[in-house]
Design a protein around this motif. Structure first.
Motif, PDB file in Angstrom:
ATOM      1  N   TYR A  70       3.757  12.335  -0.506  1.00 46.56           N
ATOM      2  CA  TYR A  70       3.794  11.638   0.779  1.00 46.56           C
ATOM      3  C   TYR A  70       2.382  11.463   1.317  1.00 46.56           C
ATOM      4  O   TYR A  70       1.514  12.303   1.097  1.00 46.56           O
ATOM      5  N   ASN A  71       2.176  10.356   2.054  1.00 47.07           N
ATOM      6  CA  ASN A  71       0.928  10.206   2.786  1.00 47.07           C
ATOM      7  C   ASN A  71       0.850  11.269   3.875  1.00 47.07           C
ATOM      8  O   ASN A  71       1.864  11.805   4.325  1.00 47.07           O
ATOM      9  N   MET A  96       6.945   0.290   7.341  1.00 47.63           N
ATOM     10  CA  MET A  96       7.889   1.233   7.945  1.00 47.63           C
ATOM     11  C   MET A  96       8.978   0.476   8.679  1.00 47.63           C
ATOM     12  O   MET A  96       8.721  -0.480   9.390  1.00 47.63           O
ATOM     13  N   SER A 124       9.429  12.034  10.382  1.00 41.44           N
ATOM     14  CA  SER A 124      10.102  10.745  10.295  1.00 41.44           C
ATOM     15  C   SER A 124      10.276  10.201  11.712  1.00 41.44           C
ATOM     16  O   SER A 124      10.588  10.972  12.624  1.00 41.44           O
ATOM     17  N   THR A 183       1.783   7.425  11.580  1.00 44.46           N
ATOM     18  CA  THR A 183       1.624   6.393  10.561  1.00 44.46           C
ATOM     19  C   THR A 183       2.832   5.478  10.612  1.00 44.46           C
ATOM     20  O   THR A 183       3.803   5.743  11.335  1.00 44.46           O
ATOM     21  N   ASP A 184       2.782   4.379   9.862  1.00 46.53           N
ATOM     22  CA  ASP A 184       3.899   3.445   9.801  1.00 46.53           C
ATOM     23  C   ASP A 184       4.905   3.792   8.708  1.00 46.53           C
ATOM     24  O   ASP A 184       5.893   3.089   8.530  1.00 46.53           O
ATOM     25  N   ASP A 185       4.664   4.870   7.977  1.00 42.58           N
ATOM     26  CA  ASP A 185       5.567   5.250   6.888  1.00 42.58           C
ATOM     27  C   ASP A 185       6.901   5.750   7.438  1.00 42.58           C
ATOM     28  O   ASP A 185       6.953   6.314   8.540  1.00 42.58           O
ATOM     29  N   PRO A 186       7.998   5.599   6.675  1.00 39.44           N
ATOM     30  CA  PRO A 186       9.287   6.155   7.103  1.00 39.44           C
ATOM     31  C   PRO A 186       9.323   7.674   7.043  1.00 39.44           C
ATOM     32  O   PRO A 186      10.080   8.310   7.767  1.00 39.44           O
ATOM     33  N   TRP A 198       6.351  11.086   6.237  1.00 39.18           N
ATOM     34  CA  TRP A 198       5.006  11.472   5.831  1.00 39.18           C
ATOM     35  C   TRP A 198       4.817  12.973   5.968  1.00 39.18           C
ATOM     36  O   TRP A 198       5.581  13.660   6.643  1.00 39.18           O
TER      37      TRP A 198
END
Length: 336
Positions: free
Chosen positions: A99-100, A1, A43, A80-83, A85
């Motif tokens: 998406y996670n 991310m 986000s 989470t570290d995702d941009p 989710w």
């Protein structure tokens, strides 16, 4: 991310509000694809840990035709570290093929701002701001948007909010406490969904704005500060609104400070004309009962308590609450 340093990527203008220099940060969804109905997407941005910042205003960049509602969370750690989710609060165990899935915050969840139904911009009172960054528990901001309807494959979305902030220190910190309920509304019935929490912290909060939120069945939402005196309860109306109107933050009806030992209470009046029960839930076919109270504290930090929820009907009502309320304003709390 790829976290964003809050003071680094400022892509708007410099202006002047009151005596403070104010920057604007464009916090927008990164061209996401809502690939199914009733999708919640999140986000994040990371706040620079070296400095303090004070959020002093919010300008929504969304329409109700695209977004059912938006929430801006303050987090110690994002979900989470995702941009991006999938982050439906009541769908955290759901598997998504695009998406996670995670909650908006992994730690330290609190709501900073909320928007729905084409509500306009919000500017905080003079010398009031939400502290974020170095000396705050808010190390990240997470934007959550509820998309009711699936988008075509060739359409992307960048809805969000323009955040106005300053580096100027402020003696009055803003906070939000969310009052809400669980529960269900029986078919062909008017139901009261109620919650109440006693303020246990040795702090004085100054209410200045409130916001209501239900889905289609809500007819009135009201919030009170209750002072339980020997002569009987005093119910101070904080705010009341039809939740079918733009769900903005409105000025409170009474700015009297709320102190330790006072009770914060809220009621949503729901009219279920359907032939089936409607439960509290995440989709537009479900319901929600929310009352947001925005306040400031002087030379102190906001309440540690960020949420006040009850089980709702048929398990919880003001008349059965542990505070043993009297003088409950039944008519006033349910009519506009």
């Amino acid at each position: 991310m790829n976290y964003l340093g809050f003071p680094i990527l400022v892509c708007a203008y410099l202006t002047s509000v009151s005596t403070h220099e104010v920057d604007t940060y464009d916090f927008l969804m990164p061209n996401v694809w809502p690939h199914r109905d009733e999708l919640y997407l999140c986000s994040p941005i990371r706040i620079s840990p070296r400095n303090n910042y004070y959020i002093v205003g919010f300008q929504p960049n969304a329409t109700m035709h695209t977004a059912h509602h938006m929430l801006l969370y303050g987090c110690s750690e994002p979900g989470t570290d995702d941009p991006v989710w999938s982050c439906g609060e009541m769908q955290s165990n759901e598997v998504d093929d695009q998406y996670n899935t995670a909650s908006p915050c992994r730690e330290g969840s609190q709501i900073v701002y909320a928007w729905a139904r084409d509500a306009p911009s919000l500017e905080l009172p003079k010398d009031v701001g939400f502290l974020i960054g170095k000396d705050s528990s808010i190390k990240y901001l997470v934007l959550q948007i509820h998309y009711m309807h699936k988008f075509p494959e060739n359409k992307r979305d960048n809805s969000g909010v323009f955040i106005k902030y300053t580096k100027e220190p402020m003696r009055r910190q803003a906070g939000v406490i969310l009052l809400g309920t669980g529960g269900a509304i029986p078919p062909n019935k008017v139901e009261h969904m109620e919650t109440a929490c006693t303020m246990r912290e040795d702090k004085v909060i100054h209410p200045f704005a409130f916001r209501t939120h239900t889905h289609a069945l809500g007819t009135a939402v009201s919030g009170y500060a209750v002072r339980q005196e020997p002569s009987g309860d005093v119910w101070q109306l904080i705010g009341k609104k039809n939740p079918q109107l733009p769900q903005m933050f409105y000025p409170v009806a009474d700015t009297t400070p709320v102190r330790q030992g006072d009770v914060l209470a809220a009621r949503c009046t729901m009219n279920n004309t359907n032939s089936f029960t409607v439960k509290i839930g995440a989709t537009n076919k479900d319901e929600m009962c929310n009352f947001y109270l925005m306040y400031w504290v002087e030379n102190s930090s906001p309440l540690d308590q960020k949420y006040c929820f009850s089980a709702g009907p048929p398990y919880y009502y003001w008349s059965r609450a542990p505070q043993n309320f009297n003088r409950i304003p039944d008519l006033e709390a349910s009519t506009l």
